[in-house]
Scaffold this motif. Sequence first.
Motif, mmCIF file in Angstrom:
data_model
loop_
_atom_site.group_PDB
_atom_site.id
_atom_site.type_symbol
_atom_site.label_atom_id
_atom_site.label_comp_id
_atom_site.label_asym_id
_atom_site.label_seq_id
_atom_site.Cartn_x
_atom_site.Cartn_y
_atom_site.Cartn_z
ATOM 1 N N ASN A 1 -40.498 47.364 4.040
ATOM 2 C CA ASN A 1 -39.672 46.218 3.656
ATOM 3 C C ASN A 1 -38.518 46.083 4.649
ATOM 4 O O ASN A 1 -37.359 46.391 4.354
ATOM 5 C CB ASN A 1 -39.136 46.396 2.234
ATOM 6 C CG ASN A 1 -40.253 46.358 1.210
ATOM 7 O OD1 ASN A 1 -41.345 45.882 1.490
ATOM 8 N ND2 ASN A 1 -39.984 46.867 0.024
ATOM 9 N N ASP B 1 -35.208 41.760 4.226
ATOM 10 C CA ASP B 1 -34.946 41.261 2.882
ATOM 11 C C ASP B 1 -33.810 40.245 3.011
ATOM 12 O O ASP B 1 -32.672 40.604 3.306
ATOM 13 C CB ASP B 1 -34.541 42.419 1.963
ATOM 14 C CG ASP B 1 -34.262 41.961 0.534
ATOM 15 O OD1 ASP B 1 -34.230 40.735 0.293
ATOM 16 O OD2 ASP B 1 -34.059 42.828 -0.340
ATOM 17 N N PHE B 2 -34.128 38.975 2.810
ATOM 18 C CA PHE B 2 -33.143 37.917 3.030
ATOM 19 C C PHE B 2 -32.372 37.548 1.763
ATOM 20 O O PHE B 2 -31.709 36.516 1.723
ATOM 21 C CB PHE B 2 -33.839 36.669 3.595
ATOM 22 C CG PHE B 2 -34.310 36.840 5.011
ATOM 23 C CD1 PHE B 2 -33.440 36.654 6.072
ATOM 24 C CD2 PHE B 2 -35.621 37.202 5.283
ATOM 25 C CE1 PHE B 2 -33.869 36.813 7.383
ATOM 26 C CE2 PHE B 2 -36.066 37.366 6.585
ATOM 27 C CZ PHE B 2 -35.184 37.173 7.639
ATOM 28 N N SER B 3 -32.455 38.378 0.731
ATOM 29 C CA SER B 3 -31.710 38.090 -0.493
ATOM 30 C C SER B 3 -30.214 38.241 -0.241
ATOM 31 O O SER B 3 -29.781 39.004 0.625
ATOM 32 C CB SER B 3 -32.150 39.034 -1.613
ATOM 33 O OG SER B 3 -31.781 40.368 -1.327
ATOM 34 N N ASP C 1 -28.048 39.290 -2.565
ATOM 35 C CA ASP C 1 -27.492 40.188 -3.572
ATOM 36 C C ASP C 1 -26.625 41.249 -2.895
ATOM 37 O O ASP C 1 -27.134 42.087 -2.151
ATOM 38 C CB ASP C 1 -28.627 40.858 -4.352
ATOM 39 C CG ASP C 1 -28.113 41.753 -5.472
ATOM 40 O OD1 ASP C 1 -26.880 41.797 -5.684
ATOM 41 O OD2 ASP C 1 -28.944 42.405 -6.133
ATOM 42 N N ASN D 1 -27.681 44.875 -3.342
ATOM 43 C CA ASN D 1 -28.901 45.339 -2.695
ATOM 44 C C ASN D 1 -28.504 46.056 -1.414
ATOM 45 O O ASN D 1 -27.905 45.465 -0.520
ATOM 46 C CB ASN D 1 -29.826 44.161 -2.391
ATOM 47 C CG ASN D 1 -31.228 44.612 -2.047
ATOM 48 O OD1 ASN D 1 -31.455 45.772 -1.709
ATOM 49 N ND2 ASN D 1 -32.177 43.698 -2.127
ATOM 50 N N TYR E 1 -29.970 47.403 1.312
ATOM 51 C CA TYR E 1 -30.454 47.082 2.652
ATOM 52 C C TYR E 1 -31.069 45.688 2.667
ATOM 53 O O TYR E 1 -32.204 45.498 2.236
ATOM 54 C CB TYR E 1 -31.490 48.116 3.108
ATOM 55 C CG TYR E 1 -30.959 49.525 3.143
ATOM 56 C CD1 TYR E 1 -29.969 49.890 4.049
ATOM 57 C CD2 TYR E 1 -31.430 50.490 2.260
ATOM 58 C CE1 TYR E 1 -29.465 51.172 4.081
ATOM 59 C CE2 TYR E 1 -30.938 51.782 2.289
ATOM 60 C CZ TYR E 1 -29.955 52.118 3.197
ATOM 61 O OH TYR E 1 -29.455 53.394 3.227
ATOM 62 N N THR E 2 -30.304 44.731 3.139
ATOM 63 C CA THR E 2 -30.803 43.377 3.329
ATOM 64 C C THR E 2 -30.553 42.971 4.776
ATOM 65 O O THR E 2 -29.838 43.649 5.523
ATOM 66 C CB THR E 2 -30.096 42.375 2.396
ATOM 67 O OG1 THR E 2 -28.716 42.258 2.793
ATOM 68 C CG2 THR E 2 -30.173 42.826 0.947
ATOM 69 N N PHE E 3 -31.143 41.853 5.159
ATOM 70 C CA PHE E 3 -30.924 41.343 6.514
ATOM 71 C C PHE E 3 -29.439 41.083 6.749
ATOM 72 O O PHE E 3 -28.896 41.412 7.810
ATOM 73 C CB PHE E 3 -31.731 40.056 6.702
ATOM 74 C CG PHE E 3 -31.478 39.370 8.015
ATOM 75 C CD1 PHE E 3 -32.142 39.779 9.162
ATOM 76 C CD2 PHE E 3 -30.581 38.316 8.096
ATOM 77 C CE1 PHE E 3 -31.904 39.147 10.375
ATOM 78 C CE2 PHE E 3 -30.339 37.676 9.305
ATOM 79 C CZ PHE E 3 -31.004 38.097 10.447
ATOM 80 N N TRP E 4 -28.776 40.533 5.736
ATOM 81 C CA TRP E 4 -27.376 40.138 5.898
ATOM 82 C C TRP E 4 -26.450 41.349 5.927
ATOM 83 O O TRP E 4 -25.503 41.393 6.722
ATOM 84 C CB TRP E 4 -26.983 39.179 4.771
ATOM 85 C CG TRP E 4 -27.952 38.050 4.634
ATOM 86 C CD1 TRP E 4 -28.849 37.842 3.629
ATOM 87 C CD2 TRP E 4 -28.164 36.989 5.575
ATOM 88 N NE1 TRP E 4 -29.604 36.728 3.868
ATOM 89 C CE2 TRP E 4 -29.204 36.180 5.055
ATOM 90 C CE3 TRP E 4 -27.587 36.641 6.788
ATOM 91 C CZ2 TRP E 4 -29.665 35.050 5.719
ATOM 92 C CZ3 TRP E 4 -28.050 35.518 7.455
ATOM 93 C CH2 TRP E 4 -29.069 34.741 6.919
ATOM 94 N N SER E 5 -26.705 42.326 5.081
ATOM 95 C CA SER E 5 -25.866 43.530 5.106
ATOM 96 C C SER E 5 -26.092 44.313 6.395
ATOM 97 O O SER E 5 -25.160 44.912 6.942
ATOM 98 C CB SER E 5 -26.161 44.415 3.890
ATOM 99 O OG SER E 5 -27.472 44.943 3.945
ATOM 100 N N SER F 1 -22.972 46.885 -1.859
ATOM 101 C CA SER F 1 -23.655 47.873 -1.031
ATOM 102 C C SER F 1 -22.673 48.484 -0.041
ATOM 103 O O SER F 1 -21.738 47.824 0.423
ATOM 104 C CB SER F 1 -24.804 47.197 -0.276
ATOM 105 O OG SER F 1 -25.260 47.988 0.791
#
Length: 419
Positions: free
Chosen positions: A84, A87-89, A91, A94, A96-100, A392
């Motif tokens: 994974n 992850d473009f969420s 949240d 969360n 580990y996302t693309f934004w974080s 996060s």
Amino acid sequence: YAPAIILSVVLGWNLKILIVVMGLLVVFYTLIGGTQAVNVTQKQQMFIIFSGMVTAFIFIVRALPQDLTFSNALQLAGMNEKLNVLDFSFDPNNRYTFWSGITGGLFLALSYFGTDQSQVQRYLSGKSLGESQKGLIMNGFLKIPMQFFILLTGVLVFVFFQYEKAPIHFNPYAIEKVKTTPGGDQFEALEVANDIIHHEKQKQLQQKDFFSDPISQAKYLQLEEQSQRNRTAAKEIIEINQPMIESNDKDYVFIYFILNHLPQGLIGLLLAVILSAAMSSSASEINALSAISVVDLYKRFRGTKDEKHYVSAGKTFTLLWGGIAIAFALVGNLYENLIQLVNIIGSLFYGTILGIFIIAIFFKSIRANAVFFAAIITEAIVLIIFIQDGVSFLWLNVIGALIMILMAYLIKAVVKKKI
């Protein structure tokens, strides 16, 4: 911590005793040689690390079933949510996302490579400005490919243990000790159940149309989920019956693979890789803390002394910080894994530190006292957010830096005189 984990598996010794032994070893060669010893050993360690990584990857690929293609191996990892990557969420909780990763990771990297003394001391020890700049650029270019390579290796180890029988817990010392307790029978029952599940998983994985048959894949995933529940139950038994033994075994998986599934000649090399990486990092941090303590604190309050005096003071601080590091390792848990633990601890402070440097470079009208009080307030806010589990940990780097700048500016604006 990491070298002690390795030796605890190899020698079967108590983890805490080995933490002290390895900590003293790192402190010793840092104490004797200082920055030069750290830099020289890191050159040798880096060669060993790269050689070992490539060797491990080759043998892991070769150890996979011959009829399993590389793409199918990645597909199997993807079924288990090991790939994974994006992850473009939005949240914030969360982890580990693309934004974080893009935002928080950027601020984390800026602080780590731009302000952390363990990194900066390497640039300062360069023979020239150009050499230091090349070192920084190479660090940036190599960091992401190397991390990707390490993570891919971990993914393939996971795939390997889908076909090869794996223990219900990867820490052999924990297994040995828990079987001597009243919970031993229950633990052994879980081992038997785990063996049965593994056998059933093989029936599904070995079907010719497994990678194109949703029904077989669903059955396999149900079995894998049951296996994970058994592993969780095994950890709980260890926690109840052997509370002094670390039950989190994620950082033992690769070591177990090395010791049990690689040729004898390679075991020493790959264990040396892990030892080198961990000891290199530890030595850098201890040396950096010692340098900061002498330059930023000791010199400020003790006045002008000769260089010999400061060298002695540096060695004293090396011993002090080495002792603190050992004590922290003794009481710290493995968390989910060591890398994540290090990043979480760093994120608690990196944002504030980065904010201080940004103020020093771009907001020169803000004076030291305003920055000092802003740093205290900012760090308190960051710690509260972390304790409350508001976002996060990667976002803490962004939050810390922005609040630091804003708070320093507000203090300067409210207090009219220059503080």
